[in-house]
Design a protein around this motif. Structure first.
Motif, PDB file in Angstrom:
ATOM      1  N   PHE A 188      -5.457  -5.796  -0.803  1.00  0.00           N
ATOM      2  CA  PHE A 188      -5.180  -4.363  -0.813  1.00  0.00           C
ATOM      3  C   PHE A 188      -5.954  -3.652  -1.927  1.00  0.00           C
ATOM      4  O   PHE A 188      -5.547  -2.619  -2.412  1.00  0.00           O
ATOM      5  CB  PHE A 188      -3.673  -4.133  -0.950  1.00  0.00           C
ATOM      6  CG  PHE A 188      -2.890  -4.821   0.130  1.00  0.00           C
ATOM      7  CD1 PHE A 188      -2.812  -4.267   1.404  1.00  0.00           C
ATOM      8  CD2 PHE A 188      -2.273  -6.053  -0.103  1.00  0.00           C
ATOM      9  CE1 PHE A 188      -2.109  -4.911   2.414  1.00  0.00           C
ATOM     10  CE2 PHE A 188      -1.574  -6.696   0.902  1.00  0.00           C
ATOM     11  CZ  PHE A 188      -1.499  -6.135   2.170  1.00  0.00           C
ATOM     12  N   SER A 189      -7.053  -4.272  -2.316  1.00  0.00           N
ATOM     13  CA  SER A 189      -7.852  -3.682  -3.385  1.00  0.00           C
ATOM     14  C   SER A 189      -8.607  -2.466  -2.858  1.00  0.00           C
ATOM     15  O   SER A 189      -8.667  -2.225  -1.658  1.00  0.00           O
ATOM     16  CB  SER A 189      -8.860  -4.710  -3.883  1.00  0.00           C
ATOM     17  OG  SER A 189      -9.787  -4.969  -2.837  1.00  0.00           O
ATOM     18  N   GLU A 190      -9.180  -1.722  -3.787  1.00  0.00           N
ATOM     19  CA  GLU A 190      -9.960  -0.544  -3.400  1.00  0.00           C
ATOM     20  C   GLU A 190     -11.099  -0.939  -2.462  1.00  0.00           C
ATOM     21  O   GLU A 190     -11.370  -0.282  -1.473  1.00  0.00           O
ATOM     22  CB  GLU A 190     -10.509   0.144  -4.665  1.00  0.00           C
ATOM     23  CG  GLU A 190     -11.341   1.366  -4.345  1.00  0.00           C
ATOM     24  CD  GLU A 190     -11.708   2.165  -5.591  1.00  0.00           C
ATOM     25  OE1 GLU A 190     -11.079   1.975  -6.649  1.00  0.00           O
ATOM     26  OE2 GLU A 190     -12.631   2.987  -5.491  1.00  0.00           O
ATOM     27  N   THR A 191     -11.740  -2.062  -2.764  1.00  0.00           N
ATOM     28  CA  THR A 191     -12.864  -2.533  -1.931  1.00  0.00           C
ATOM     29  C   THR A 191     -12.383  -2.736  -0.498  1.00  0.00           C
ATOM     30  O   THR A 191     -13.047  -2.335   0.460  1.00  0.00           O
ATOM     31  CB  THR A 191     -13.405  -3.876  -2.470  1.00  0.00           C
ATOM     32  OG1 THR A 191     -13.262  -3.883  -3.882  1.00  0.00           O
ATOM     33  CG2 THR A 191     -14.828  -4.098  -2.047  1.00  0.00           C
ATOM     34  N   SER A 192     -11.233  -3.351  -0.369  1.00  0.00           N
ATOM     35  CA  SER A 192     -10.702  -3.629   0.959  1.00  0.00           C
ATOM     36  C   SER A 192     -10.329  -2.331   1.680  1.00  0.00           C
ATOM     37  O   SER A 192     -10.659  -2.131   2.849  1.00  0.00           O
ATOM     38  CB  SER A 192      -9.483  -4.554   0.826  1.00  0.00           C
ATOM     39  OG  SER A 192      -8.871  -4.725   2.073  1.00  0.00           O
ATOM     40  N   VAL A 231       0.839  -1.190   0.000  1.00  0.00           N
ATOM     41  CA  VAL A 231       0.000   0.000   0.000  1.00  0.00           C
ATOM     42  C   VAL A 231       0.876   1.243   0.000  1.00  0.00           C
ATOM     43  O   VAL A 231       1.878   1.306   0.705  1.00  0.00           O
ATOM     44  CB  VAL A 231      -0.898   0.058   1.262  1.00  0.00           C
ATOM     45  CG1 VAL A 231      -1.837   1.265   1.179  1.00  0.00           C
ATOM     46  CG2 VAL A 231      -1.702  -1.216   1.425  1.00  0.00           C
ATOM     47  N   VAL A 232       0.481   2.225  -0.791  1.00  0.00           N
ATOM     48  CA  VAL A 232       1.141   3.527  -0.766  1.00  0.00           C
ATOM     49  C   VAL A 232       0.170   4.529  -0.150  1.00  0.00           C
ATOM     50  O   VAL A 232      -1.002   4.595  -0.550  1.00  0.00           O
ATOM     51  CB  VAL A 232       1.554   3.971  -2.185  1.00  0.00           C
ATOM     52  CG1 VAL A 232       2.111   5.394  -2.167  1.00  0.00           C
ATOM     53  CG2 VAL A 232       2.593   3.003  -2.754  1.00  0.00           C
ATOM     54  N   VAL A 233       0.651   5.256   0.850  1.00  0.00           N
ATOM     55  CA  VAL A 233      -0.177   6.267   1.508  1.00  0.00           C
ATOM     56  C   VAL A 233       0.274   7.635   1.018  1.00  0.00           C
ATOM     57  O   VAL A 233       1.441   7.998   1.184  1.00  0.00           O
ATOM     58  CB  VAL A 233      -0.030   6.179   3.044  1.00  0.00           C
ATOM     59  CG1 VAL A 233      -0.878   7.258   3.714  1.00  0.00           C
ATOM     60  CG2 VAL A 233      -0.409   4.795   3.539  1.00  0.00           C
ATOM     61  N   VAL A 259      -5.282  -0.053   6.666  1.00  0.00           N
ATOM     62  CA  VAL A 259      -4.167  -0.775   6.044  1.00  0.00           C
ATOM     63  C   VAL A 259      -3.836  -2.039   6.857  1.00  0.00           C
ATOM     64  O   VAL A 259      -3.588  -3.108   6.299  1.00  0.00           O
ATOM     65  CB  VAL A 259      -2.935   0.135   5.915  1.00  0.00           C
ATOM     66  CG1 VAL A 259      -1.704  -0.663   5.497  1.00  0.00           C
ATOM     67  CG2 VAL A 259      -3.190   1.257   4.910  1.00  0.00           C
ATOM     68  N   ILE A 260      -3.881  -1.889   8.180  1.00  0.00           N
ATOM     69  CA  ILE A 260      -3.575  -3.028   9.049  1.00  0.00           C
ATOM     70  C   ILE A 260      -4.606  -4.152   8.838  1.00  0.00           C
ATOM     71  O   ILE A 260      -4.257  -5.329   8.714  1.00  0.00           O
ATOM     72  CB  ILE A 260      -3.561  -2.575  10.534  1.00  0.00           C
ATOM     73  CG1 ILE A 260      -2.368  -1.640  10.770  1.00  0.00           C
ATOM     74  CG2 ILE A 260      -3.494  -3.773  11.477  1.00  0.00           C
ATOM     75  CD1 ILE A 260      -2.508  -0.738  11.978  1.00  0.00           C
TER      76      ILE A 260
END
Lengths: 343, 274, 431
Positions: free
Chosen positions: C339-343, C156-158, C330-331
């Motif tokens: 790590f999809s958008e839905t998630s 994931v990129v924040v 994210v956790i």
């Protein structure tokens, strides 16, 4: 260590190819004052190959005594050979003060000698004085980026040593009638024991900035605002055939290369005419130019410290004044068949 | 090939301010940085290592937060770093500093023999340039100051070829290794550190040594006690009288200035505009 | 071989650091990338830090954080050219733990805060610019930096890269700003001795005061000014929307100079030495400006997600809270290995259920109301000042008559009906 065993003020006479460096004469001038104040002789010490004849010149510039070590291995300066000689002399004759020019070689030598003699060394001094009662050398230098002076003392160790900025002290006028004592010493040095060899010395005059020898210098400071405005400094310098210098800020901003920095960490200059334009006059800059003959300062801020050292000051906007100066100089010029002269 | 680079954490003198009333350093806004000359020293070690292979160790002395300059050195390309930190080292002048550093170098040398020590020409907060040669004397290796080029490193012969800056020009010196170099800024350009170095540096935990980690230390030669020099006083030099400020409109002032300068007109070489 | 992290956070401001800290604490492998020389080097904020959101992350932070002064007095000024109506509250309950809020210098505070994330295990890299997100098959898989061998990968990129988030623009999450959606804030730190500050603002050593200024401070443009007390310096600043600036042909420093020389302000800042000058864009568009905040392998936090309450001048607290919520999402995503958008949309949900979006919702029309109807700043504030002057001037007129006179003059100037309309509109906007 009995401090009272140590007497006398010594100056390292730095020579290259049989020619004494200017800073050594300056130090003889400054050393003379210290020696007189402390009521002790002033000595110069000379190391090299075939340099005995330089002793007379050393005396002419103020020394009472000259210690000479003449040896083929000392032909070129090398830390390991020169320090041997100096340590021998210092341990034998116990001077209380030793001064060196803050040149690459002078600093190199002083640092090595101080370590072996376990004594204090003050770097890049710009003011020297002595406390006669305590027999202390008061060596002062700009500190903390150069806006304040610190006096460094070495109370419990001898000799007290300092390296001194070139062109800050004044040499005496030479007097070749003066008499003095020349003391020759011999030490054992073997070339095959040396771990360093000087293979070649290249006198690169072009690489060296012409600042040190320039008659006229135009120096720009951060007050010029930006790199584009700074071109005015170049233009003025070009018009009058001057060299360009800059303050530390200017060099750090990348407007000028490092070689053109004037001040404590740059060049020390003594031109006939020095233009300080947009230069505020921080101590670290002033120590590098204050001995110029005629100093012209142009600055917006009437309280800028540069006006304290300037011979003449103009309070105003450099962007307005400098173009007028350039125009005035250009109008002075007449050209006759490519020859440029004054009208 | 084992190169040790000595580095120092300094306040950024570009930003430093002096409180004019108390004449003391205003440390509030002065961030601590790796001494710029030392950055060039590390960079030179990296350049040498590219040709010779080997290990680059950095060594620093300072307060615990000086680990930052060791990490910075890792970013540039050093392999590992040691910080000497102990109250016993505090208040050291150049003589006591070179003593402490040489003791640490002794220990580093026992672990992996040193071929070359590189230092910056001087630190920008002290401008002395005395620690490098001091270390060399204590290690009994040749110091070569004001280095502007490392021309050749000969690992078989154990020699280096060095260009050393002189007042005018330079000299070419051959020296046995190990030796100690102090470098000028012009020796190289600092490269933009690659991302893997940055990650390595962020992860790196410098080795910390206190005085107890060093052997055969004479404590009287450390810190304030071991320093022959002290700061006597600080002062702002008396302001000289100052010269004459010109008056009048800008063009009047410029005219006055021209009159003054014309007395010295022989000094000017007016250039042709063509 | 480029490294892969669990999370890469771009930007070590309050939002990015809060997120990195929380992720690292939960055992994730975090890389925090900052473009400045150090965290805080490029950050500007009025300088008020609210307690709650930081306390959620670091209990009793005030015992160790580099804070300037706890704020014990908040003043509001309605300022005209030569007058001011002042009201506010000062309470000693704010001078003791746990305090209410604090003045801070960002250059110090952000460094300390980022250090907390480092202590928790995050890797911090300074002086590195992230030039783009690496996208593979519609999912963000890492970032490219401006350094050699500059690619780094992560689940994931924040994006916490500030208001002008080039990275979220690159991903098409939001469009270029309209000039009325961002405020330009210019700020200066003015050094002043502690004693002078205490005297001028009627404070003790560990007490601070904030002044929010409306009206003439912005030359009648939409915006506000502020003056905050630090330990030995003042933060003075003024912000107005870019659109007002363009319309009035104003330069930011002119506005700040005007404020510093205003007769009501000048005595407070006189004799100070200017230490720093900063200019910064702040999103003031409210809820309307909030972009898409979660995508495949990416979330957006803080200013980058335009999370600022323009009316109450809150930003850093929203930033921190959004960072925390993003970290929690994210956790969870990591646990699911998805790590999809839905998630990652659990972040969006949490954000919209938090005080942040609720507050932005509440004030969503405020800025637009004031922008569209300049009379609030241009006419009412001077009017109120004139009214106050009349009311407090002792000249033998009975107070009752004065009140009548005041109301009469107000309605005469703008007309009764329009005054009522204006009042209603303003009430609706900020209620």
């Amino acid at each position: 260590m009995n401090l009272d065993d140590y007497r006398g003020v010594w100056v390292f006479i730095e020579q290259n190819d049989g020619k004494i460096e200017g800073v050594s004469f300056e130090l003889l001038g400054a050393g003379r004052k210290l020696a007189d104040k402390l009521d002790v002789p002033l000595a110069g010490f000379l190391l090299g190959d075939g340099i005995k004849s330089l002793a007379n010149q050393t005396i002419a510039y103020g020394a009472d005594q000259v210690y000479v070590i003449d040896h083929p291995v000392l032909k070129h300066y090398r830390t390991e050979s020169y320090m041997k000689g100096v340590i021998y002399l210092a341990q034998t004759y116990k001077p209380e003060i030793i001064l060196y020019g803050a040149t690459p070689n002078g600093k190199d030598l002083a640092s090595a000698v101080a370590t072996d003699l376990s004594t204090g060394l003050t770097a890049d001094t710009t003011m020297l004085d002595a406390d006669v009662e305590k027999r202390l050398l008061e060596a002062s230098r700009p500190a903390f980026g150069g806006n304040i002076m610190a006096t460094i003392l070495c109370k419990k160790h001898r000799p007290q040593m300092a390296t001194v900025r070139p062109k800050v002290m004044k040499a005496l006028a030479p007097d070749y009638e003066r008499s003095g004592q020349v003391i020759e010493e011999k030490i054992s040095l073997k070339e095959e024991e040396m771990r360093t060899k000087v293979l070649q010395i290249v006198n690169d005059v072009t690489k060296k900035t012409n600042l040190a020898d320039a008659h006229v210098i135009v120096c720009g400071g951060k007050g010029m605002g930006d790199l584009q405005n700074f071109q005015l400094i170049h233009e003025l310098a070009e018009t009058i055939g001057a060299s360009v210098g800059g303050t530390r800020d200017v060099v750090e901003a990348g407007w000028l290369p490092h070689e053109q920095q004037i001040g404590q960490t740059g060049e020390t200059v003594t031109p006939k005419i020095y233009f300080a334009i947009g230069v505020s006059g921080a101590i670290q800059h002033v120590v590098g130019m204050k001995n110029s003959e005629l100093i012209i300062a142009i600055n917006k801020d009437p309280n800028a410290p540069i006006f304290d050292v300037a011979t003449y000051g103009i309070v105003g906007d450099a962007m307005e004044i400098v173009p007028q100066l350039i125009a005035q100089f250009k109008s002075l010029r007449t050209e006759k068949g490519g020859e440029v002269s004054y009208a | 090939m084992h190169i040790v680079v000595c580095v120092k954490q300094v306040p950024d003198t570009k930003i430093i301010k002096i409180n004019p009333k108390t004449n003391t350093l205003d440390r509030r806004s002065a961030p601590a940085i790796l001494n710029p000359y030392d950055a060039h020293a590390v960079q030179e070690a990296v350049k040498i290592k590219r040709k010779t292979g080997g290990t680059i160790t950095v060594l620093s002395m300072g307060p615990p937060q000086a680990t930052a300059v060791i990490k910075k050195s890792i970013e540039i390309g050093a392999d590992r770093g040691v910080l000497l930190t102990d109250r016993a080292f505090a208040g050291a002048d150049t003589l006591a500093t070179s003593y402490a550093l040489s003791k640490a170098l002794e220990r580093i040398n026992m672990d992996l023999p040193i071929d070359l020590v590189i230092c910056g020409k001087h630190a920008i907060d002290g401008d002395t340039g005395q620690v490098g040669p001091g270390i060399a004397r204590r290690m009994d290796i040749p110091p070569i100051t004001s280095v502007i080029e490392v021309t050749e490193v000969n690992q078989e012969e154990k020699t280096v070829l060095i260009k050393r800056k002189l007042t005018s020009g330079y000299e070419l010196i051959q020296s046995e290794m190990p030796c100690l170099l102090t470098v000028e800024k012009e020796i190289n350009d600092i490269e933009y550190s690659p991302m893997p170095n940055m990650i390595k540096a962020a992860r790196y935990e410098p080795i910390i040594w206190s005085v107890n980690d060093l052997e055969n230390v004479d404590r009287t030669q450390l810190g304030l006690k071991g320093s022959p020099t002290i700061v006597g006083k600080m002062f702002t030099p008396p302001r000289p009288e100052g010269g004459k400020k010109l008056e009048g409109s800008v063009s009047e002032q410029v005219s006055q200035l021209m009159e003054i300068l014309m007395e010295k007109k022989d000094l000017f070489t007016l250039t042709s505009s063509r | 071989m480029p490294e892969k992290f669990d999370v890469i956070v771009v930007g070590a401001g309050p939002a990015g650091t809060a997120c990195a800290l929380t992720c690292a604490r939960n055992g994730l492998n975090v890389l925090l990338i900052e473009r400045g020389e150090y965290p805080g080097a490029k950050n500007v904020m009025g300088g008020v830090l609210y307690r709650q959101q930081l306390e959620d992350l670091i209990p009793e932070f005030w015992k160790e954080a580099p804070l300037e002064r706890p704020v014990i007095e908040q003043r509001f000024w309605m300022m005209d050219k030569e007058s001011v109506i002042s009201f506010g509250y000062k309470g000693l309950e704010w001078a003791v733990e746990p305090y209410n809020n604090f003045t801070v210098l960002r250059a110090k505070f952000d460094q300390w805060f980022a250090q907390k994330a480092v202590e928790a295990g995050a890797l911090l890299i300074n002086e590195t610019v992230v030039t783009e997100c690496l996208v593979e098959n519609g999912k963000v898989v890492g970032v490219r930096t401006d350094r050699p061998d500059g690619e780094v990968f992560a689940d994931v990129v924040v994006l916490a890269d500030g208001v002008n988030s080039l990275l979220s623009k690159q991903l098409g999450f939001h469009k270029e700003f309209r000039p009325d959606e961002v405020a330009l804030t210019v700020m200066e730190v003015i050094n002043l001795p502690k004693d002078k500050i205490n005297d001028r603002f009627n404070l003790e050593d560990n007490q601070g005061c904030t002044i929010e200024i409306f009206g003439d401070s912005t030359k009648g443009n939409l915006g506000t000014a502020f003056l905050y007390t630090n330990k030995e310096s003042l933060n003075i600043g003024v912000g107005t929307t870019l659109s007002s600036m363009i319309k009035a042909k104003l330069k930011p420093y002119e506005l700040l100079d005007y404020l510093k020389n205003h007769p009501m302000v000048k005595p407070l800042v006189a004799g100070g030495e200017s230490a720093e000058y900063l200019a910064h864009l702040i999103p003031e568009g409210g809820l309307r400006s909030v972009p898409k905040v979660a995508g495949n392998g990416v979330v957006v936090v803080g200013d980058a997600a335009q999370l600022v309450n323009a009316i109450h001048r809150e930003g850093s607290n929203m930033a921190m809270h959004s960072g925390l919520l993003a970290a929690e999402a994210v956790i969870e995503a990591k646990k699911r290995g998805d790590f999809s958008e839905t998630s990652l949309n659990s972040y969006r949900e949490a954000l919209y259920n938090s005080f942040i979006i609720k507050d932005l919702e509440k004030y969503k029309d405020a800025a637009h109301t004031f922008e569209k109807y300049p009379q609030y700043f241009k006419e009412y504030l001077p009017m109120m000042n004139r009214a106050a002057s009349k009311f407090f001037t002792v000249d033998g007129t009975p107070k009752r008559d004065k009140q009548k006179e005041i109301i009469k003059s107000v309605t005469a100037e703008r007309g009764t009906l329009r005054v009522i309309q204006d009042l209603y509109r303003a009430w609706k906007a900020v209620k």
